[in-house]
Design a protein around this motif. Structure first.
Motif, PDB file in Angstrom:
ATOM      1  N   GLY A   1       0.821  -1.211   0.000  1.00 15.16           N
ATOM      2  CA  GLY A   1       0.000   0.000   0.000  1.00 15.16           C
ATOM      3  C   GLY A   1       0.853   1.258   0.000  1.00 15.16           C
TER       4      GLY A   1
ATOM      5  N   VAL B   1      -5.082   5.111  -4.211  1.00 14.81           N
ATOM      6  CA  VAL B   1      -5.616   4.064  -5.074  1.00 14.81           C
ATOM      7  C   VAL B   1      -5.304   4.470  -6.499  1.00 14.81           C
ATOM      8  CG1 VAL B   1      -7.715   2.956  -5.931  1.00 14.81           C
ATOM      9  CG2 VAL B   1      -7.456   3.412  -3.488  1.00 14.81           C
TER      10      VAL B   1
ATOM     11  N   ALA C   1      -6.568  -0.422 -10.135  1.00 17.12           N
ATOM     12  CA  ALA C   1      -7.932  -0.832  -9.787  1.00 17.12           C
ATOM     13  C   ALA C   1      -8.664  -1.335 -11.025  1.00 17.12           C
ATOM     14  CB  ALA C   1      -8.688   0.330  -9.157  1.00 17.12           C
TER      15      ALA C   1
ATOM     16  N   LEU D   1     -15.006   1.976  -4.310  1.00 13.56           N
ATOM     17  CA  LEU D   1     -13.552   1.913  -4.165  1.00 13.56           C
ATOM     18  C   LEU D   1     -13.143   2.013  -2.697  1.00 13.56           C
ATOM     19  CD1 LEU D   1     -12.106   4.062  -7.105  1.00 13.56           C
ATOM     20  CD2 LEU D   1     -12.130   1.584  -6.849  1.00 13.56           C
TER      21      LEU D   1
ATOM     22  N   GLN E   1     -11.063  -0.673  -0.656  1.00 11.57           N
ATOM     23  CA  GLN E   1      -9.851  -0.290   0.053  1.00 11.57           C
ATOM     24  C   GLN E   1      -9.894  -0.799   1.482  1.00 11.57           C
ATOM     25  OE1 GLN E   1      -7.255   1.012  -1.214  1.00 11.57           O
ATOM     26  NE2 GLN E   1      -6.080   1.344   0.650  1.00 11.57           N
TER      27      GLN E   1
ATOM     28  N   ARG F   1      -9.272  -4.403   1.621  1.00 15.13           N
ATOM     29  CA  ARG F   1      -7.867  -4.728   1.457  1.00 15.13           C
ATOM     30  C   ARG F   1      -7.138  -4.512   2.779  1.00 15.13           C
ATOM     31  NH1 ARG F   1      -5.468  -1.480  -2.909  1.00 15.13           N
ATOM     32  NH2 ARG F   1      -7.467  -2.006  -3.824  1.00 15.13           N
TER      33      ARG F   1
END
Lengths: 168, 659
Positions: free
Chosen positions: B558, B571, B576, B649, B653, B656
């Motif tokens: 990240g 991001v 993506a 998104l 995120q 994740r």
């Protein structure tokens, strides 16, 4: 006279398209229009054979490449490359083929099952094959082209994933 | 006479009946609250009457039979023979529910009556019967042993234009008993003077059999006032009732048919029913117009000759016209939120009775308009919130007294505009969120290990976690553990957000922020590897250029960057969405700071192109949902651009982060 009428009843018109030197038939009732090739907008997380989406007079329509769908090598798009827009179960999608060639009448009785080998194509997407004069035409089952199991499985999995919202 | 396909009118009948039921419900609730407005009972009666008439016309016999009994009860109240009390209101409210269900079933083509409706019908009938025995005994006695009825029926010339069909009425009469008719042609003009749409014929009708007067009157309910009607009891051996009694019932119901017409031309309901498909088509066309206009604008930018001045002015005009046209067309889809709010007085009344709490409902901003598609989907989340507020939010009467509050809790539902959004608030003056209970439950559910160091906002966030519920006992109202997460997901699907504000002892406020419309958004266009994406303007906080040095890589791949006093995750759109050939270096592109679901992140794109209005098109219509994408739009050059789903998104995120 009666026989002729019966035959006309059983016959279905197919649009034949060329793909990798073979001829495929698409039920003409499913064909909405034929367009020249235009570039499309790629969409994420799509199967490789879905090239993207195009603007069909304000509607967003996915386009798939029949060569890629059948696991063939994609060739350069040429002047004769066309996108056939088909409508299946109320949904529209485009199918990119090498060229369109003809409209033929096919008698239901003249449709033979596809043998398991001998074509470059997975027989899953074929309804059968038939002869038109000396030519062999493979009849496509358009209903199944854009219903890949993987996409359905992915969709089924998505809401479940969304539930797993972590709490930091 | 050509056979008319009644099915085409069914939709209108169901729509009107549902409106009628809503009017009945509202009026009943007003009566329940102690209002003594005489007009209310008339409103209720009219609605029931219209539904009955419509149901009979369209052959929904079950519905007609049920509403007939309800109408009889209402008739007693209306004529002052019965005082309306809580039990009657309760029974009538339940009837409204039952009729609603029956209509749904009729629409679905299944038999409308079931055990519940039959039971309720008997209950209503028992009530009616009781009253009749008590106050209308003589009338009943007179009706017994009737030999039949003589009916003189002379329609006024405009009767046919009101949509009434004498034949249908005669068939109805014939179904009651043996029936004869003699047509009177005295008023018939010569052929040359005849107007094909006028009624000239009158009838002398004879009905044999022991038929209650009410049944005969019911047939003529719809033409009352549009004809001369005399109903006389057919003499058997003895003259039974005095003839004076005959016109009385007819005079007793004079405002019923008139009322029906009033409802039809009700000035409040200055609305027309337009098929949604038609509107969608119109919106599509206007969308195209917008595209054409931006195409022209681009052309004007490219050519710079002096003669083009007028062309530019014309374009400016076109742009303005387009925008205005678009706004007015969008307006067709806008409906007041009262469509959703209307269900709450009933819900709150029922819930407060069930839970034995005193609740006063404060509805505000009911005329605030929302897009129909948003409106349809916001109802369920609001019901969840209202149930939660009454079940969990408001304390019991005793607890409120102990806390020194007014025994009656207040639940406020308010809708208003703020910026380009609609805000709907559900606020209660209850105890506020119980921090200890929430933290305890979260620990029990394994969502937390300890409540230490959590801010109040963090605690509030917990109730949005799936499967979370603090209710000690699961009631059938709430506490099933589904709820808040579903509320949030539904609102997010509409492009909105839910926030929560709670003050211990003072109450809890849920704030739902919704976009005005789902059909058009303002967006920032950005390019990534030659592809164009649209980021909704409402989600954008700021766009910044980030230096490579200020980016920290963290374990797991990240990236974080410093924005003001926070570290935000980056991001990359290219990662993506799998775009090949995008710029890699953070310094080469631009970071758009966006906010969704209460969290911020930085979207990394190659460059910003500009700002434009985007007519939102569905990907699902022909394809399927794509995660991270909320839809598509068509750019000025006719190509398609995808709209980024910021909330999606943010969810990805946080997943994740959890993984």
């Amino acid at each position: 006279m009666n026989d002729a009428a019966n035959q006309a009843m059983d016959a279905t018109q197919y649009l034949t398209v060329n793909l990798a030197n073979e001829e495929y038939g698409v039920d003409i009732l499913a064909v909405r229009e034929i367009r020249g090739w235009t570039p499309v907008t790629r969409i994420p997380q799509a199967p490789s054979y879905v090239l993207g989406v195009l603007n069909l007079r304000g509607a967003i329509v996915p386009v798939l490449d029949l060569r890629l769908r059948f696991g063939l090598v994609r060739e350069e798009y040429t002047a004769t490359t066309v996108t056939v827009i088909v409508t299946v179960a109320g949904k529209n999608f485009g199918v990119v083929v090498d060229a369109v060639s003809d409209v033929v009448d096919v008698d239901a009785a003249a449709i033979r099952p596809v043998p398991d080998m001998g074509t470059a194509v997975d027989t899953e997407y074929l309804k059968g094959l038939t002869s038109v004069g000396e030519r062999m035409v493979l009849l496509l089952d358009v209903d199944r082209l854009l219903q890949p199991q993987d996409a359905q499985m992915l969709e089924a999995a998505l809401p479940a994933l969304a539930d797993v919202k972590a709490v930091a | 006479m050509a056979k008319v396909d009644l099915a085409q009118f069914h939709r209108a009948f169901f729509d009107e009946s549902n409106e009628g039921l809503a009017a009945m419900e509202a009026a009943l609730l007003a009566l329940d609250a102690g209002s003594d407005d005489g007009e209310l009972i008339h409103t209720i009666f009219r609605a029931a009457h219209s539904i009955k008439g419509g149901a009979a016309t369209f052959g929904f016999a079950d519905v007609a039979a049920f509403t007939h009994v309800a109408e009889s009860l209402l008739e007693e109240v209306r004529s002052g023979r019965r005082a309306i009390d809580a039990a009657t209101v309760e029974l009538l409210l339940r009837s409204v529910d039952v009729v609603r269900v029956m209509l749904e079933r009729s629409a679905a083509g299944v038999p409308a009556a079931d055990a519940e409706s039959e039971a309720l019908r008997s209950a209503l009938a028992a009530m009616v019967g009781g009253a009749v025995a008590a106050t209308a005994g003589p009338a009943k006695a007179a009706a017994a042993g009737v030999a039949g009825w003589d009916i003189a029926f002379r329609p006024f010339d405009y009767l046919l234009k009101t949509g009434n069909e004498p034949l249908r009425m005669f068939r109805e009469l014939a179904a009651l008993g043996s029936f004869e008719s003699v047509a009177g042609l005295d008023a018939l003009p010569t052929l040359a003077a005849m107007d094909a749409e006028s009624a000239y014929v009158s009838w002398q009708l004879t009905l044999h059999g022991d038929i209650p007067r009410a049944k005969v009157d019911a047939v003529f309910d719809w033409v009352d006032g549009d004809c001369e009607l005399t109903v006389t009891e057919r003499k058997n051996e003895l003259p039974a009732a005095p003839p004076v009694a005959q016109p009385a019932p007819a005079a007793g119901t004079p405002d019923a048919p008139r009322a029906v017409r009033e409802v039809a031309s009700n000035p409040d309901a200055q609305s027309i029913r337009v098929g949604t498909e038609k509107i969608d088509l119109l919106i599509n066309m206007v969308g195209e117009l917008v595209i054409t206009q931006s195409m022209l604008s681009q052309f004007a930018d490219g050519v710079d000759a002096s003669g083009l001045e007028q062309f530019r002015a014309g374009l400016a005009m076109l742009a303005r016209n387009t925008r205005e046209l678009q706004e007015s067309v969008m307006g067709i889809r806008m409906l007041p939120i009262s469509h959703v709010f209307n269900r709450f007085p009933r819900l709150v009344r029922d819930l407060s009775q069930k839970l034995d709490k005193k609740v006063s409902l404060d509805l505000r901003g009911e005329t605030t308009e929302l897009d129909k598609s948003v409106l349809e989907k916001i109802g369920d989340p609001l019901v969840h919130l209202v149930r939660n507020a009454i079940d969990h939010g408001l304390e019991s009467t005793t607890r409120r007294r102990e806390a020194g509050k007014n025994e009656t809790g207040t639940l406020r539902l308010e809708a208003f505009h703020r910026g380009g959004s609609i805000v709907v608030e559900v606020a209660d003056d209850g105890a506020g969120l119980n921090r200890a209970a929430i933290v305890g439950k979260a620990i029990e559910r394994g969502l937390l290990t300890s409540g230490e160091g959590l801010s109040d906002d963090d605690v509030s966030e917990l109730i949005f976690a799936p499967g979370f519920s603090t209710a000690a006992a699961t009631t059938d109202l709430s506490g099933r553990g589904v709820g808040m997460d579903v509320v949030r997901r539904n609102v997010n699907d509409l492009g909105g957000s839910v926030a929560i504000r709670s003050v211990a002892g003072k109450g809890t406020t849920f704030t739902i922020t919704l976009p005005l419309t789902l059909a058009i958004i303002d967006g920032l266009t950005a390019s990534v590897a030659g592809e164009t994406y649209i980021v909704p303007l409402v989600s954008i906080v700021e766009s910044v250029q980030v230096q490579a040095e200020s980016v920290k890589s963290v374990a797991g791949g990240g990236e974080l960057f410093r924005f003001r006093d926070a570290w935000l995750p980056i991001v990359r759109i290219s990662d993506a969405f799998g775009c090949a050939g995008a710029r890699r270096g953070i310094g080469e592109g631009i970071v758009i700071v966006v906010e969704g679901e209460g969290a911020r992140l930085g979207l990394f794109v190659d460059e910003l192109i500009g700002q434009q209005q985007a007519v939102v098109k569905s990907l699902e219509a022909n394809y399927r949902r794509v995660s991270g994408i909320s839809g598509a739009t068509i750019l000025a050059d006719g190509s398609v651009a995808l709209i980024v789903d910021i909330a999606g998104l943010v969810r990805q995120q946080s997943r994740r982060k959890a993984a």
